[in-house]
Motif scaffolding. Structure first.
Motif, short mmCIF file in Angstrom:
data_model
loop_
_atom_site.label_atom_id
_atom_site.label_comp_id
_atom_site.label_asym_id
_atom_site.label_seq_id
_atom_site.Cartn_x
_atom_site.Cartn_y
_atom_site.Cartn_z
N ASN B 145 0.84 -1.21 0.00
CA ASN B 145 0.00 0.00 0.00
C ASN B 145 0.87 1.24 0.00
N GLU B 146 0.40 2.25 -0.71
CA GLU B 146 1.09 3.53 -0.81
C GLU B 146 1.00 4.27 0.53
N LEU B 147 2.13 4.83 1.00
CA LEU B 147 2.11 5.60 2.24
C LEU B 147 1.96 7.07 1.90
N LYS B 148 1.26 7.77 2.78
CA LYS B 148 1.20 9.23 2.63
C LYS B 148 2.42 9.77 3.38
N GLY B 149 3.54 9.79 2.69
CA GLY B 149 4.79 10.19 3.33
C GLY B 149 5.63 8.98 3.69
N ALA B 150 6.81 8.90 3.09
CA ALA B 150 7.70 7.77 3.35
C ALA B 150 8.56 8.03 4.58
N THR B 151 9.24 6.99 5.06
CA THR B 151 10.17 7.16 6.18
C THR B 151 11.55 7.50 5.63
N HIS B 152 12.47 7.81 6.55
CA HIS B 152 13.80 8.26 6.12
C HIS B 152 14.90 7.56 6.90
N PHE B 153 14.75 6.26 7.06
CA PHE B 153 15.66 5.56 7.96
C PHE B 153 17.00 5.19 7.32
N PHE B 154 18.01 5.22 8.18
CA PHE B 154 19.31 4.64 7.89
C PHE B 154 19.29 3.33 8.68
#
Lengths: 230, 295
Positions: B145-154
């Motif tokens: 499913n498409e997220l409204k805003g992705a995460t930014h993890f390292f």
């Protein structure tokens, strides 16, 4: 087979204390091999019940206790004893107990065993769990060793950091499932596959309870569909 | 803003992270005190997730406290206590709180901890969790499913260089790399020559490696680790070194060993940094760093 273990006898006698006339129903398959539901165990329980002042109207080792229809037919010969029974104690697995519930809708039915797991008999009266009935077999991808069952964490992609001398962090008595898989894949010349395939998370919807399978219905539907097409 | 821990690693700096174990109970005064000592000295604080399956404050809450202190947290996430819905939900939550680093692992079994009757979850495991994080970073949840805003993890993972046998462990390391791990933190290592051999293998992959260090307090502790913690092997000569120390100097000797190891790892450029697991002696971390010439 389904591995069963006898329930604590004192508790069984307590929980069935309100009844007086018992019929004991064993099973010739798994429970007999487990030593929980063969003729010997029926005789043993009969003796204990009689010693505590109860009546045992009869006992029988069903051929396949989880096959309710067949068991019902087998039990016809005991009609008189069963009519005279107020509680049936089933000495097989939970499925066998529920066959009896189906056969005797108006009678009390009690299990004498706890059902533990699906496993193999490794030596006489020694059993190992082998299959979790997860509904989505991965043995084709893991060299025939089941990580869902043999790894306490059910890891699908290799050993955790807890492997010590090829054994599990939980107990030195458990061989690490993934070391076993590695060895098998190595022997089969499939190591490359082991390293390159990442198994996706399991689809646990394949094991949502209660599960049902009706192969007959599927066949009927299929032929029905073909007819419609025509 | 991207992860300062990631920037430090990518800059080629010898990175130091310290482990912080959340307490059991709501009194966090010791933890806050330790964080003050570590601030400005380490590159990131790695917050454990109910380590050893002992129930404590959740990693997420302590990571937020680390952030509020102006420090960089690494969120440890195990798969033992949450199913895929819980894990993804906590990851989204961590992102909006500003947590940029996540360390993915399967997690010690509940039998190791203080709630042995708990139901172990393991709906996914470490390799799959790394893939989940990669998916969230690309705007998709595990079901696609498409997220409204992705995460930014390292995202990182763990490896046990001293696992026996090593071959399956090394294949798993490769799987973790393929699943998106960008950095690795190792189980405690004490044999630097042996670790160098592992690093020859690890250097073939585009990942950063932090060597795990656990400070030895006594010869008894070393023997305990050898007997009870799979994947940790303290060589006899180190045990003898601590045993041979003057009375009352065992801990100091243990700290000297850790400092010596750090110095060697850095000088010989064996790995990209160290992860110091002080296990209740977080206040000693700056001392060790000083002894190692890092401060």
């Amino acid at each position: 087979m389904i591995i069963t273990k006898k329930k604590d006898r004192k508790k069984l006698l307590e929980s069935t204390g309100r009844y007086n006339r018992f019929f004991l129903l064993g099973c010739s398959e798994c429970a007999t091999l487990c030593g929980t539901g063969g003729q010997e165990q029926i005789d043993e329980l009969k003796k204990e019940l009689e010693e505590s002042g109860k009546t045992v109207t009869g006992g029988f080792v069903a051929k396949t206790g989880c096959q309710a229809l067949g068991t019902k037919v087998e039990l016809k010969q005991f009609k008189e004893a069963l009519d005279n029974t107020d509680c049936v104690i089933v000495m097989s697995c939970g499925a066998g107990t529920q066959s009896a519930v189906e056969i005797f809708p108006e009678k009390a039915v009690y299990p004498s065993n706890d059902s533990l797991f699906l496993g193999n008999m490794t030596r006489l009266q020694m059993f190992d769990e082998r299959c979790s009935l997860c509904g989505e077999c991965v043995l084709d991808l893991t060299g025939g060793v089941c990580p869902v069952t043999a790894c306490p964490k059910g890891i699908l992609n290799g050993p955790c950091g807890g492997t010590k001398d090829g054994h599990c962090e939980i107990s030195a008595e458990i061989p690490c499932a993934w070391v076993r898989i590695y060895d098998r894949m190595n022997k089969l010349g499939r190591l490359e596959e082991f390293g390159q395939t990442t198994l996706a998370a399991k689809d646990w919807s394949a094991s949502i309870k209660p599960r049902k399978l009706n192969v007959r219905e599927q066949k009927d539907k299929k032929s029905g569909g073909e007819e419609k097409k025509k | 803003m991207s992860s300062s821990f990631r920037e430090a690693l990518e800059s080629g700096k010898f990175v130091v992270t310290a482990e912080a174990g959340p307490p059991k109970g709501t009194d966090i005064s010791t933890l806050l005190h330790d964080l003050d000592l570590l601030k400005g000295r380490v590159d990131a604080i790695n917050v454990t997730d109910n380590q050893s399956a002992v129930m404590r404050i959740c990693s997420l809450a302590i990571c937020k406290i680390v952030l509020d202190k102006g420090m960089e947290p690494i969120l440890q996430m195990t798969c033992r206590d949450r199913n895929r819905i819980g894990l993804q939900s906590d990851l989204l939550g961590a992102d909006v709180l500003g947590i940029k680093n996540v360390l993915c692992m399967t997690g010690d079994h509940v039998l190791a901890g203080d709630h042995k009757g708990a139901k172990p979850v393991y709906d996914v495991e470490s390799v799959q969790l790394l893939k989940v994080v990669d998916g969230l970073n690309n705007g998709k949840d595990m079901s696609g499913n498409e997220l409204k805003g992705a995460t930014h993890f390292f995202q990182g993972a763990v490896v046990t260089p001293e696992a026996t046998p090593p071959e399956p462990q090394m294949l798993k390391f490769q799987k973790k790399v393929a699943a998106g791990a960008r950095f690795f933190q190792t189980q405690a290592i004490y044999d630097i020559d042996k670790f160098k051999e592992f690093m020859v293998f690890a250097r073939k992959f585009p990942v950063k490696v932090l060597a795990g260090l656990v400070i030895l307090k006594s010869a008894g502790m070393a023997n305990f680790l050898n007997a009870n913690v799979p994947g940790i092997r303290v060589p006899q000569e180190l045990i003898d070194e601590i045993r041979g120390a003057e009375k009352g100097k065992a801990l100091e000797t243990g700290m000297n060993i850790a400092a010596r190891h750090i110095r060697r790892l850095k000088e010989e450029k064996i790995c990209d940094g160290v992860h110091i697991m002080a296990i209740g002696m977080e206040d000693k971390v700056p001392v060790i760093m000083e002894k190692a010439g890092l401060l």
